[in-house]
Design a protein around this motif. Sequence first.
Motif, mmCIF file in Angstrom:
data_model
loop_
_atom_site.group_PDB
_atom_site.id
_atom_site.type_symbol
_atom_site.label_atom_id
_atom_site.label_comp_id
_atom_site.label_asym_id
_atom_site.label_seq_id
_atom_site.Cartn_x
_atom_site.Cartn_y
_atom_site.Cartn_z
ATOM 1 N N ASP A 110 7.133 -2.181 2.952
ATOM 2 C CA ASP A 110 6.003 -2.537 3.821
ATOM 3 C C ASP A 110 4.957 -1.433 3.829
ATOM 4 O OD1 ASP A 110 7.673 -0.774 5.207
ATOM 5 O OD2 ASP A 110 7.367 -1.744 7.149
ATOM 6 N N MET A 111 5.400 -0.170 3.764
ATOM 7 C CA MET A 111 4.451 0.933 3.676
ATOM 8 C C MET A 111 3.714 0.919 2.345
ATOM 9 S SD MET A 111 3.913 2.982 6.226
ATOM 10 C CE MET A 111 4.565 3.816 7.662
ATOM 11 N N LEU A 112 4.428 0.649 1.259
ATOM 12 C CA LEU A 112 3.774 0.601 -0.051
ATOM 13 C C LEU A 112 2.699 -0.468 -0.077
ATOM 14 C CD1 LEU A 112 6.773 1.049 -2.528
ATOM 15 C CD2 LEU A 112 5.088 2.754 -1.819
ATOM 16 N N GLN A 113 2.971 -1.626 0.485
ATOM 17 C CA GLN A 113 1.969 -2.687 0.521
ATOM 18 C C GLN A 113 0.750 -2.254 1.326
ATOM 19 O OE1 GLN A 113 3.676 -6.404 1.828
ATOM 20 N NE2 GLN A 113 5.403 -6.261 0.405
ATOM 21 N N ALA A 114 0.989 -1.575 2.448
ATOM 22 C CA ALA A 114 -0.116 -1.120 3.290
ATOM 23 C C ALA A 114 -0.949 -0.054 2.583
ATOM 24 C CB ALA A 114 0.420 -0.583 4.614
ATOM 25 N N VAL A 115 -0.298 0.864 1.862
ATOM 26 C CA VAL A 115 -1.021 1.909 1.139
ATOM 27 C C VAL A 115 -1.849 1.291 0.015
ATOM 28 C CG1 VAL A 115 -0.784 3.983 -0.274
ATOM 29 C CG2 VAL A 115 0.668 3.678 1.744
ATOM 30 N N ARG A 116 -1.282 0.331 -0.693
ATOM 31 C CA ARG A 116 -2.046 -0.345 -1.749
ATOM 32 C C ARG A 116 -3.276 -1.037 -1.171
ATOM 33 N NH1 ARG A 116 3.344 -2.439 -3.288
ATOM 34 N NH2 ARG A 116 4.220 -1.052 -4.894
ATOM 35 N N ALA A 117 -3.114 -1.653 -0.009
ATOM 36 C CA ALA A 117 -4.248 -2.338 0.621
ATOM 37 C C ALA A 117 -5.356 -1.368 0.993
ATOM 38 C CB ALA A 117 -3.767 -3.095 1.856
ATOM 39 N N MET A 118 -4.997 -0.110 1.284
ATOM 40 C CA MET A 118 -5.996 0.905 1.603
ATOM 41 C C MET A 118 -6.806 1.326 0.393
ATOM 42 S SD MET A 118 -3.839 3.431 4.108
ATOM 43 C CE MET A 118 -5.015 4.767 3.889
ATOM 44 N N GLY A 119 -6.289 1.094 -0.813
ATOM 45 C CA GLY A 119 -7.005 1.499 -2.021
ATOM 46 C C GLY A 119 -6.943 2.985 -2.307
ATOM 47 N N VAL A 120 -5.922 3.666 -1.790
ATOM 48 C CA VAL A 120 -5.819 5.118 -1.983
ATOM 49 C C VAL A 120 -5.661 5.442 -3.472
ATOM 50 C CG1 VAL A 120 -4.363 7.127 -1.532
ATOM 51 C CG2 VAL A 120 -4.894 5.536 0.315
ATOM 52 N N ARG A 121 -6.427 6.422 -3.947
ATOM 53 C CA ARG A 121 -6.405 6.785 -5.365
ATOM 54 C C ARG A 121 -6.004 8.232 -5.624
ATOM 55 N NH1 ARG A 121 -5.604 2.478 -5.653
ATOM 56 N NH2 ARG A 121 -6.788 0.740 -6.520
ATOM 57 N N SER A 122 -5.763 8.996 -4.582
ATOM 58 C CA SER A 122 -5.331 10.390 -4.745
ATOM 59 C C SER A 122 -4.477 10.767 -3.545
ATOM 60 C CB SER A 122 -6.546 11.320 -4.853
ATOM 61 O OG SER A 122 -6.142 12.680 -4.966
ATOM 62 N N LEU A 123 -3.343 11.444 -3.802
ATOM 63 C CA LEU A 123 -2.446 11.859 -2.730
ATOM 64 C C LEU A 123 -2.095 13.334 -2.876
ATOM 65 C CD1 LEU A 123 -0.030 8.786 -2.523
ATOM 66 C CD2 LEU A 123 -1.744 9.478 -0.831
ATOM 67 N N ARG A 124 -2.105 14.040 -1.748
ATOM 68 C CA ARG A 124 -1.835 15.473 -1.710
ATOM 69 C C ARG A 124 -0.504 15.726 -0.995
ATOM 70 N NH1 ARG A 124 -3.954 19.330 2.479
ATOM 71 N NH2 ARG A 124 -4.045 21.442 1.629
ATOM 72 N N TYR A 125 0.250 16.687 -1.486
ATOM 73 C CA TYR A 125 1.609 16.971 -1.018
ATOM 74 C C TYR A 125 1.843 18.482 -1.141
ATOM 75 C CZ TYR A 125 6.766 16.917 -1.426
ATOM 76 O OH TYR A 125 8.111 17.143 -1.270
ATOM 77 N N PRO A 126 2.663 19.110 -0.283
ATOM 78 C CA PRO A 126 3.613 18.557 0.678
ATOM 79 C C PRO A 126 3.152 18.534 2.128
ATOM 80 C CG PRO A 126 4.201 20.815 0.233
ATOM 81 C CD PRO A 126 2.979 20.525 -0.597
ATOM 82 N N GLY A 127 1.830 18.734 2.382
ATOM 83 C CA GLY A 127 1.360 18.542 3.739
ATOM 84 C C GLY A 127 0.719 19.742 4.389
ATOM 85 N N GLY A 128 -0.499 20.093 3.962
ATOM 86 C CA GLY A 128 -1.288 21.095 4.661
ATOM 87 C C GLY A 128 -0.536 22.380 4.922
ATOM 88 N N ALA A 129 -0.515 22.796 6.190
ATOM 89 C CA ALA A 129 0.127 24.053 6.562
ATOM 90 C C ALA A 129 1.612 24.056 6.256
ATOM 91 C CB ALA A 129 -0.100 24.329 8.054
ATOM 92 N N LEU A 130 2.221 22.896 6.181
ATOM 93 C CA LEU A 130 3.641 22.835 5.836
ATOM 94 C C LEU A 130 3.904 23.412 4.448
ATOM 95 C CD1 LEU A 130 4.370 19.232 7.140
ATOM 96 C CD2 LEU A 130 5.039 21.371 8.234
#
Length: 552
Positions: A110-130
Amino acid sequence: MSTPVHPHRPARGGVRLWLALLVAAAVAGLLFACGGGGGGGGGSSDAADRLPPGPTEPVQGLPAGPTEATLTLALDAPGEPVNPAILGSNVQWVDRGDGLLDAQGRLREDMLQAVRAMGVRSLRYPGGALADAYRWERGMGPLASRGLNRHVHSHTEQRTLMGTQEFLELCEAVGAAPLITVNIATGTPEEAAAWVRQVNVTGLTSRRTGQPLPAVRDWELGNEPHLKIDGEPTLWTRPEVFAQRVRAFAQAMRAADPDIRLILPLSLNTRNGFPVTAYQDVDFIDTVLAGGAPDVDAISLHNAYAPFGMEARHSEQALYWGGMAGARAFAADVAEVRRRLAPTWPGRSMPLAITEHGPLFTLGRGDSDALIRSPAGAVVLADLLRVFAQTPDVVAAHHWSLSGNWHFGALRDDATARPAAQVMALFAQAWQGRQMGASVTAPQVATASVGGSAPVADLPLLEALGSQDGDVARVWLVHKHPSQPMRVSVGALPAGWRAVRLHTLHADDLFDRREVPALLRAEITELAAPTESVALPPASIGLLVLQREATP
C-alpha cells in the motif's frame, strides 16, 4: 552566546519541551536552524509569549475583492528538458523506514502504491541527521542478525531494518534515483568507500525481482555539518575539521568508484540577518573552502525551510505570508551562495541539490507546528517546487520525508496522502517534456519580514511554471490570495491551441490541521472551446492543460 540547536523528533511515547531553548534563542536574537530527520515537539505558549510581537501588518496592498491576472505562454518554443529529480523525498532508516516496511521487514504494497502515485523520482537515505551516526554494515544481511544503529533524536538505539538493501529495493520498485548521505561525523573514509564499493562495484541483487539493484551515482558528504545536534556532542564537527574530512572521504570514495557524483553540504552563516550555523566564530563556507576546491561535483543546500518564523510571536496570517515569500528567500540565498563559490570554482556554476526542503512555520510552538501539513503548507510547497524548477543547475530536491516522521511525512502511516503528497502527485503530472516560458501579469503585494523570509515589495499573487510535451502543454499555477478567487485570462494562443482542462487543489480552511486523508479538495474542470479564462479558488494550486488540435 547561545547557538542554534538542531531540532529533533520527539521520542515515541513522549514530547520534549522546548521552553528553555526558545527563550535562549529569543534572548540571543538567534533563529533556530532546522535539519533533516527530525521535528520539534509540543513546545510552550509561555516561551512564545516571551518573544517580541511579529508585524501587525504582514501584508500590504492585498485586494479586498476578486482579482484578475493574465497568463502569457511561449508555446512551440520549448527549452531544456524538465528535470524530474526535483520531485524527491527522504527515507529514514528508523521505525521500519517510518512505516514503509511491515512487521516482517518487507516493503508494504500500500505504501509502494502511494509513493508511485506521488511521482517521486529521487530518494535520499538514511535520513538527514540520522546519517551522522549511521553505520551501514549494521543494516546488511539477514534481519535477525542485523546490528543496532543510534537514533540521534530520541538518543536510543534500534535494530536496522530499513537497510541499504531495502532502500535500493524501494528505489527499484517506485522508479526513483537513489542518493546516499555518508556518515562523515563519526564514520571513516574507509567505511564510506566500502559502502560505495558494496553498492556500485560488488553490487546487490533485488529480492523482489532477482535483478541487479541500481548503482548509486549521488553520494552526499554529510548532512548539516554547520549545526549541532542537541544532546549528541560526539557528532559536532567544527568547520575546519569537516573540511579535512571532506578531502579524505572524497579521495577514498573516488578510489572505490571514480564515476560517482560527490555532493558537499554548505551553508551561509546567516539568513535574513539571523545566524543559521552553530559556529558563528568563523565563516562556514570560507573555512571549508580555505584549502582550495575539494574534489566534489555539486553542492547541497538546506535553505528552503519557509518561513521558520521563530524570532517573534507571529499570527497565522503572518506565517502564511512569510511562507509565500519563501521562494524569494531561497532565490536570494542561492544567489549569495553562488557569489561565494565563484572564487573557488571560477567560470563554473556548481550544480545544486536541495536535499531537504519544505514548509516550516514554527517548531516547538505546539499547534502552529502542524501548519507544516496544512493547506497553507501545501501552497508553500507548490511555490518551492516552482522555484526549484526555474533555478538553473538545481539537479535534485528532496521534500522533508516520504512517510510518517511527525508532521513532516508526505504520507500518513496508513498510506493515505497528506497535502504534500497531493501537491507532489499533481506536480508530477505538470512537469513533463521540456520547459516552456510562462509569464504572469498579476496584482502584487508587499510582505513583511518573517523568520527566514526577508520583506518583499513586489510579490505577485499568481506564479506560473510551464512545460510542453509535443502537442500538450501544462502550466503550474500557484495562487496566493488567501481569501479571494482569481480570474486568469489566457493570452492569445497560436492557431490550433486551446485550453482543455483545469485541475485545482484547495481547501476552505487554509490553516486546517486535521489529520484526515486528502485534506485538499481536488477538482477537475473540462473546458469548453473556446476558453479565454479560468477561475482559481483562493489559496489554490492549479494545473492548466492545453492541447494542439489535430488539423483536419
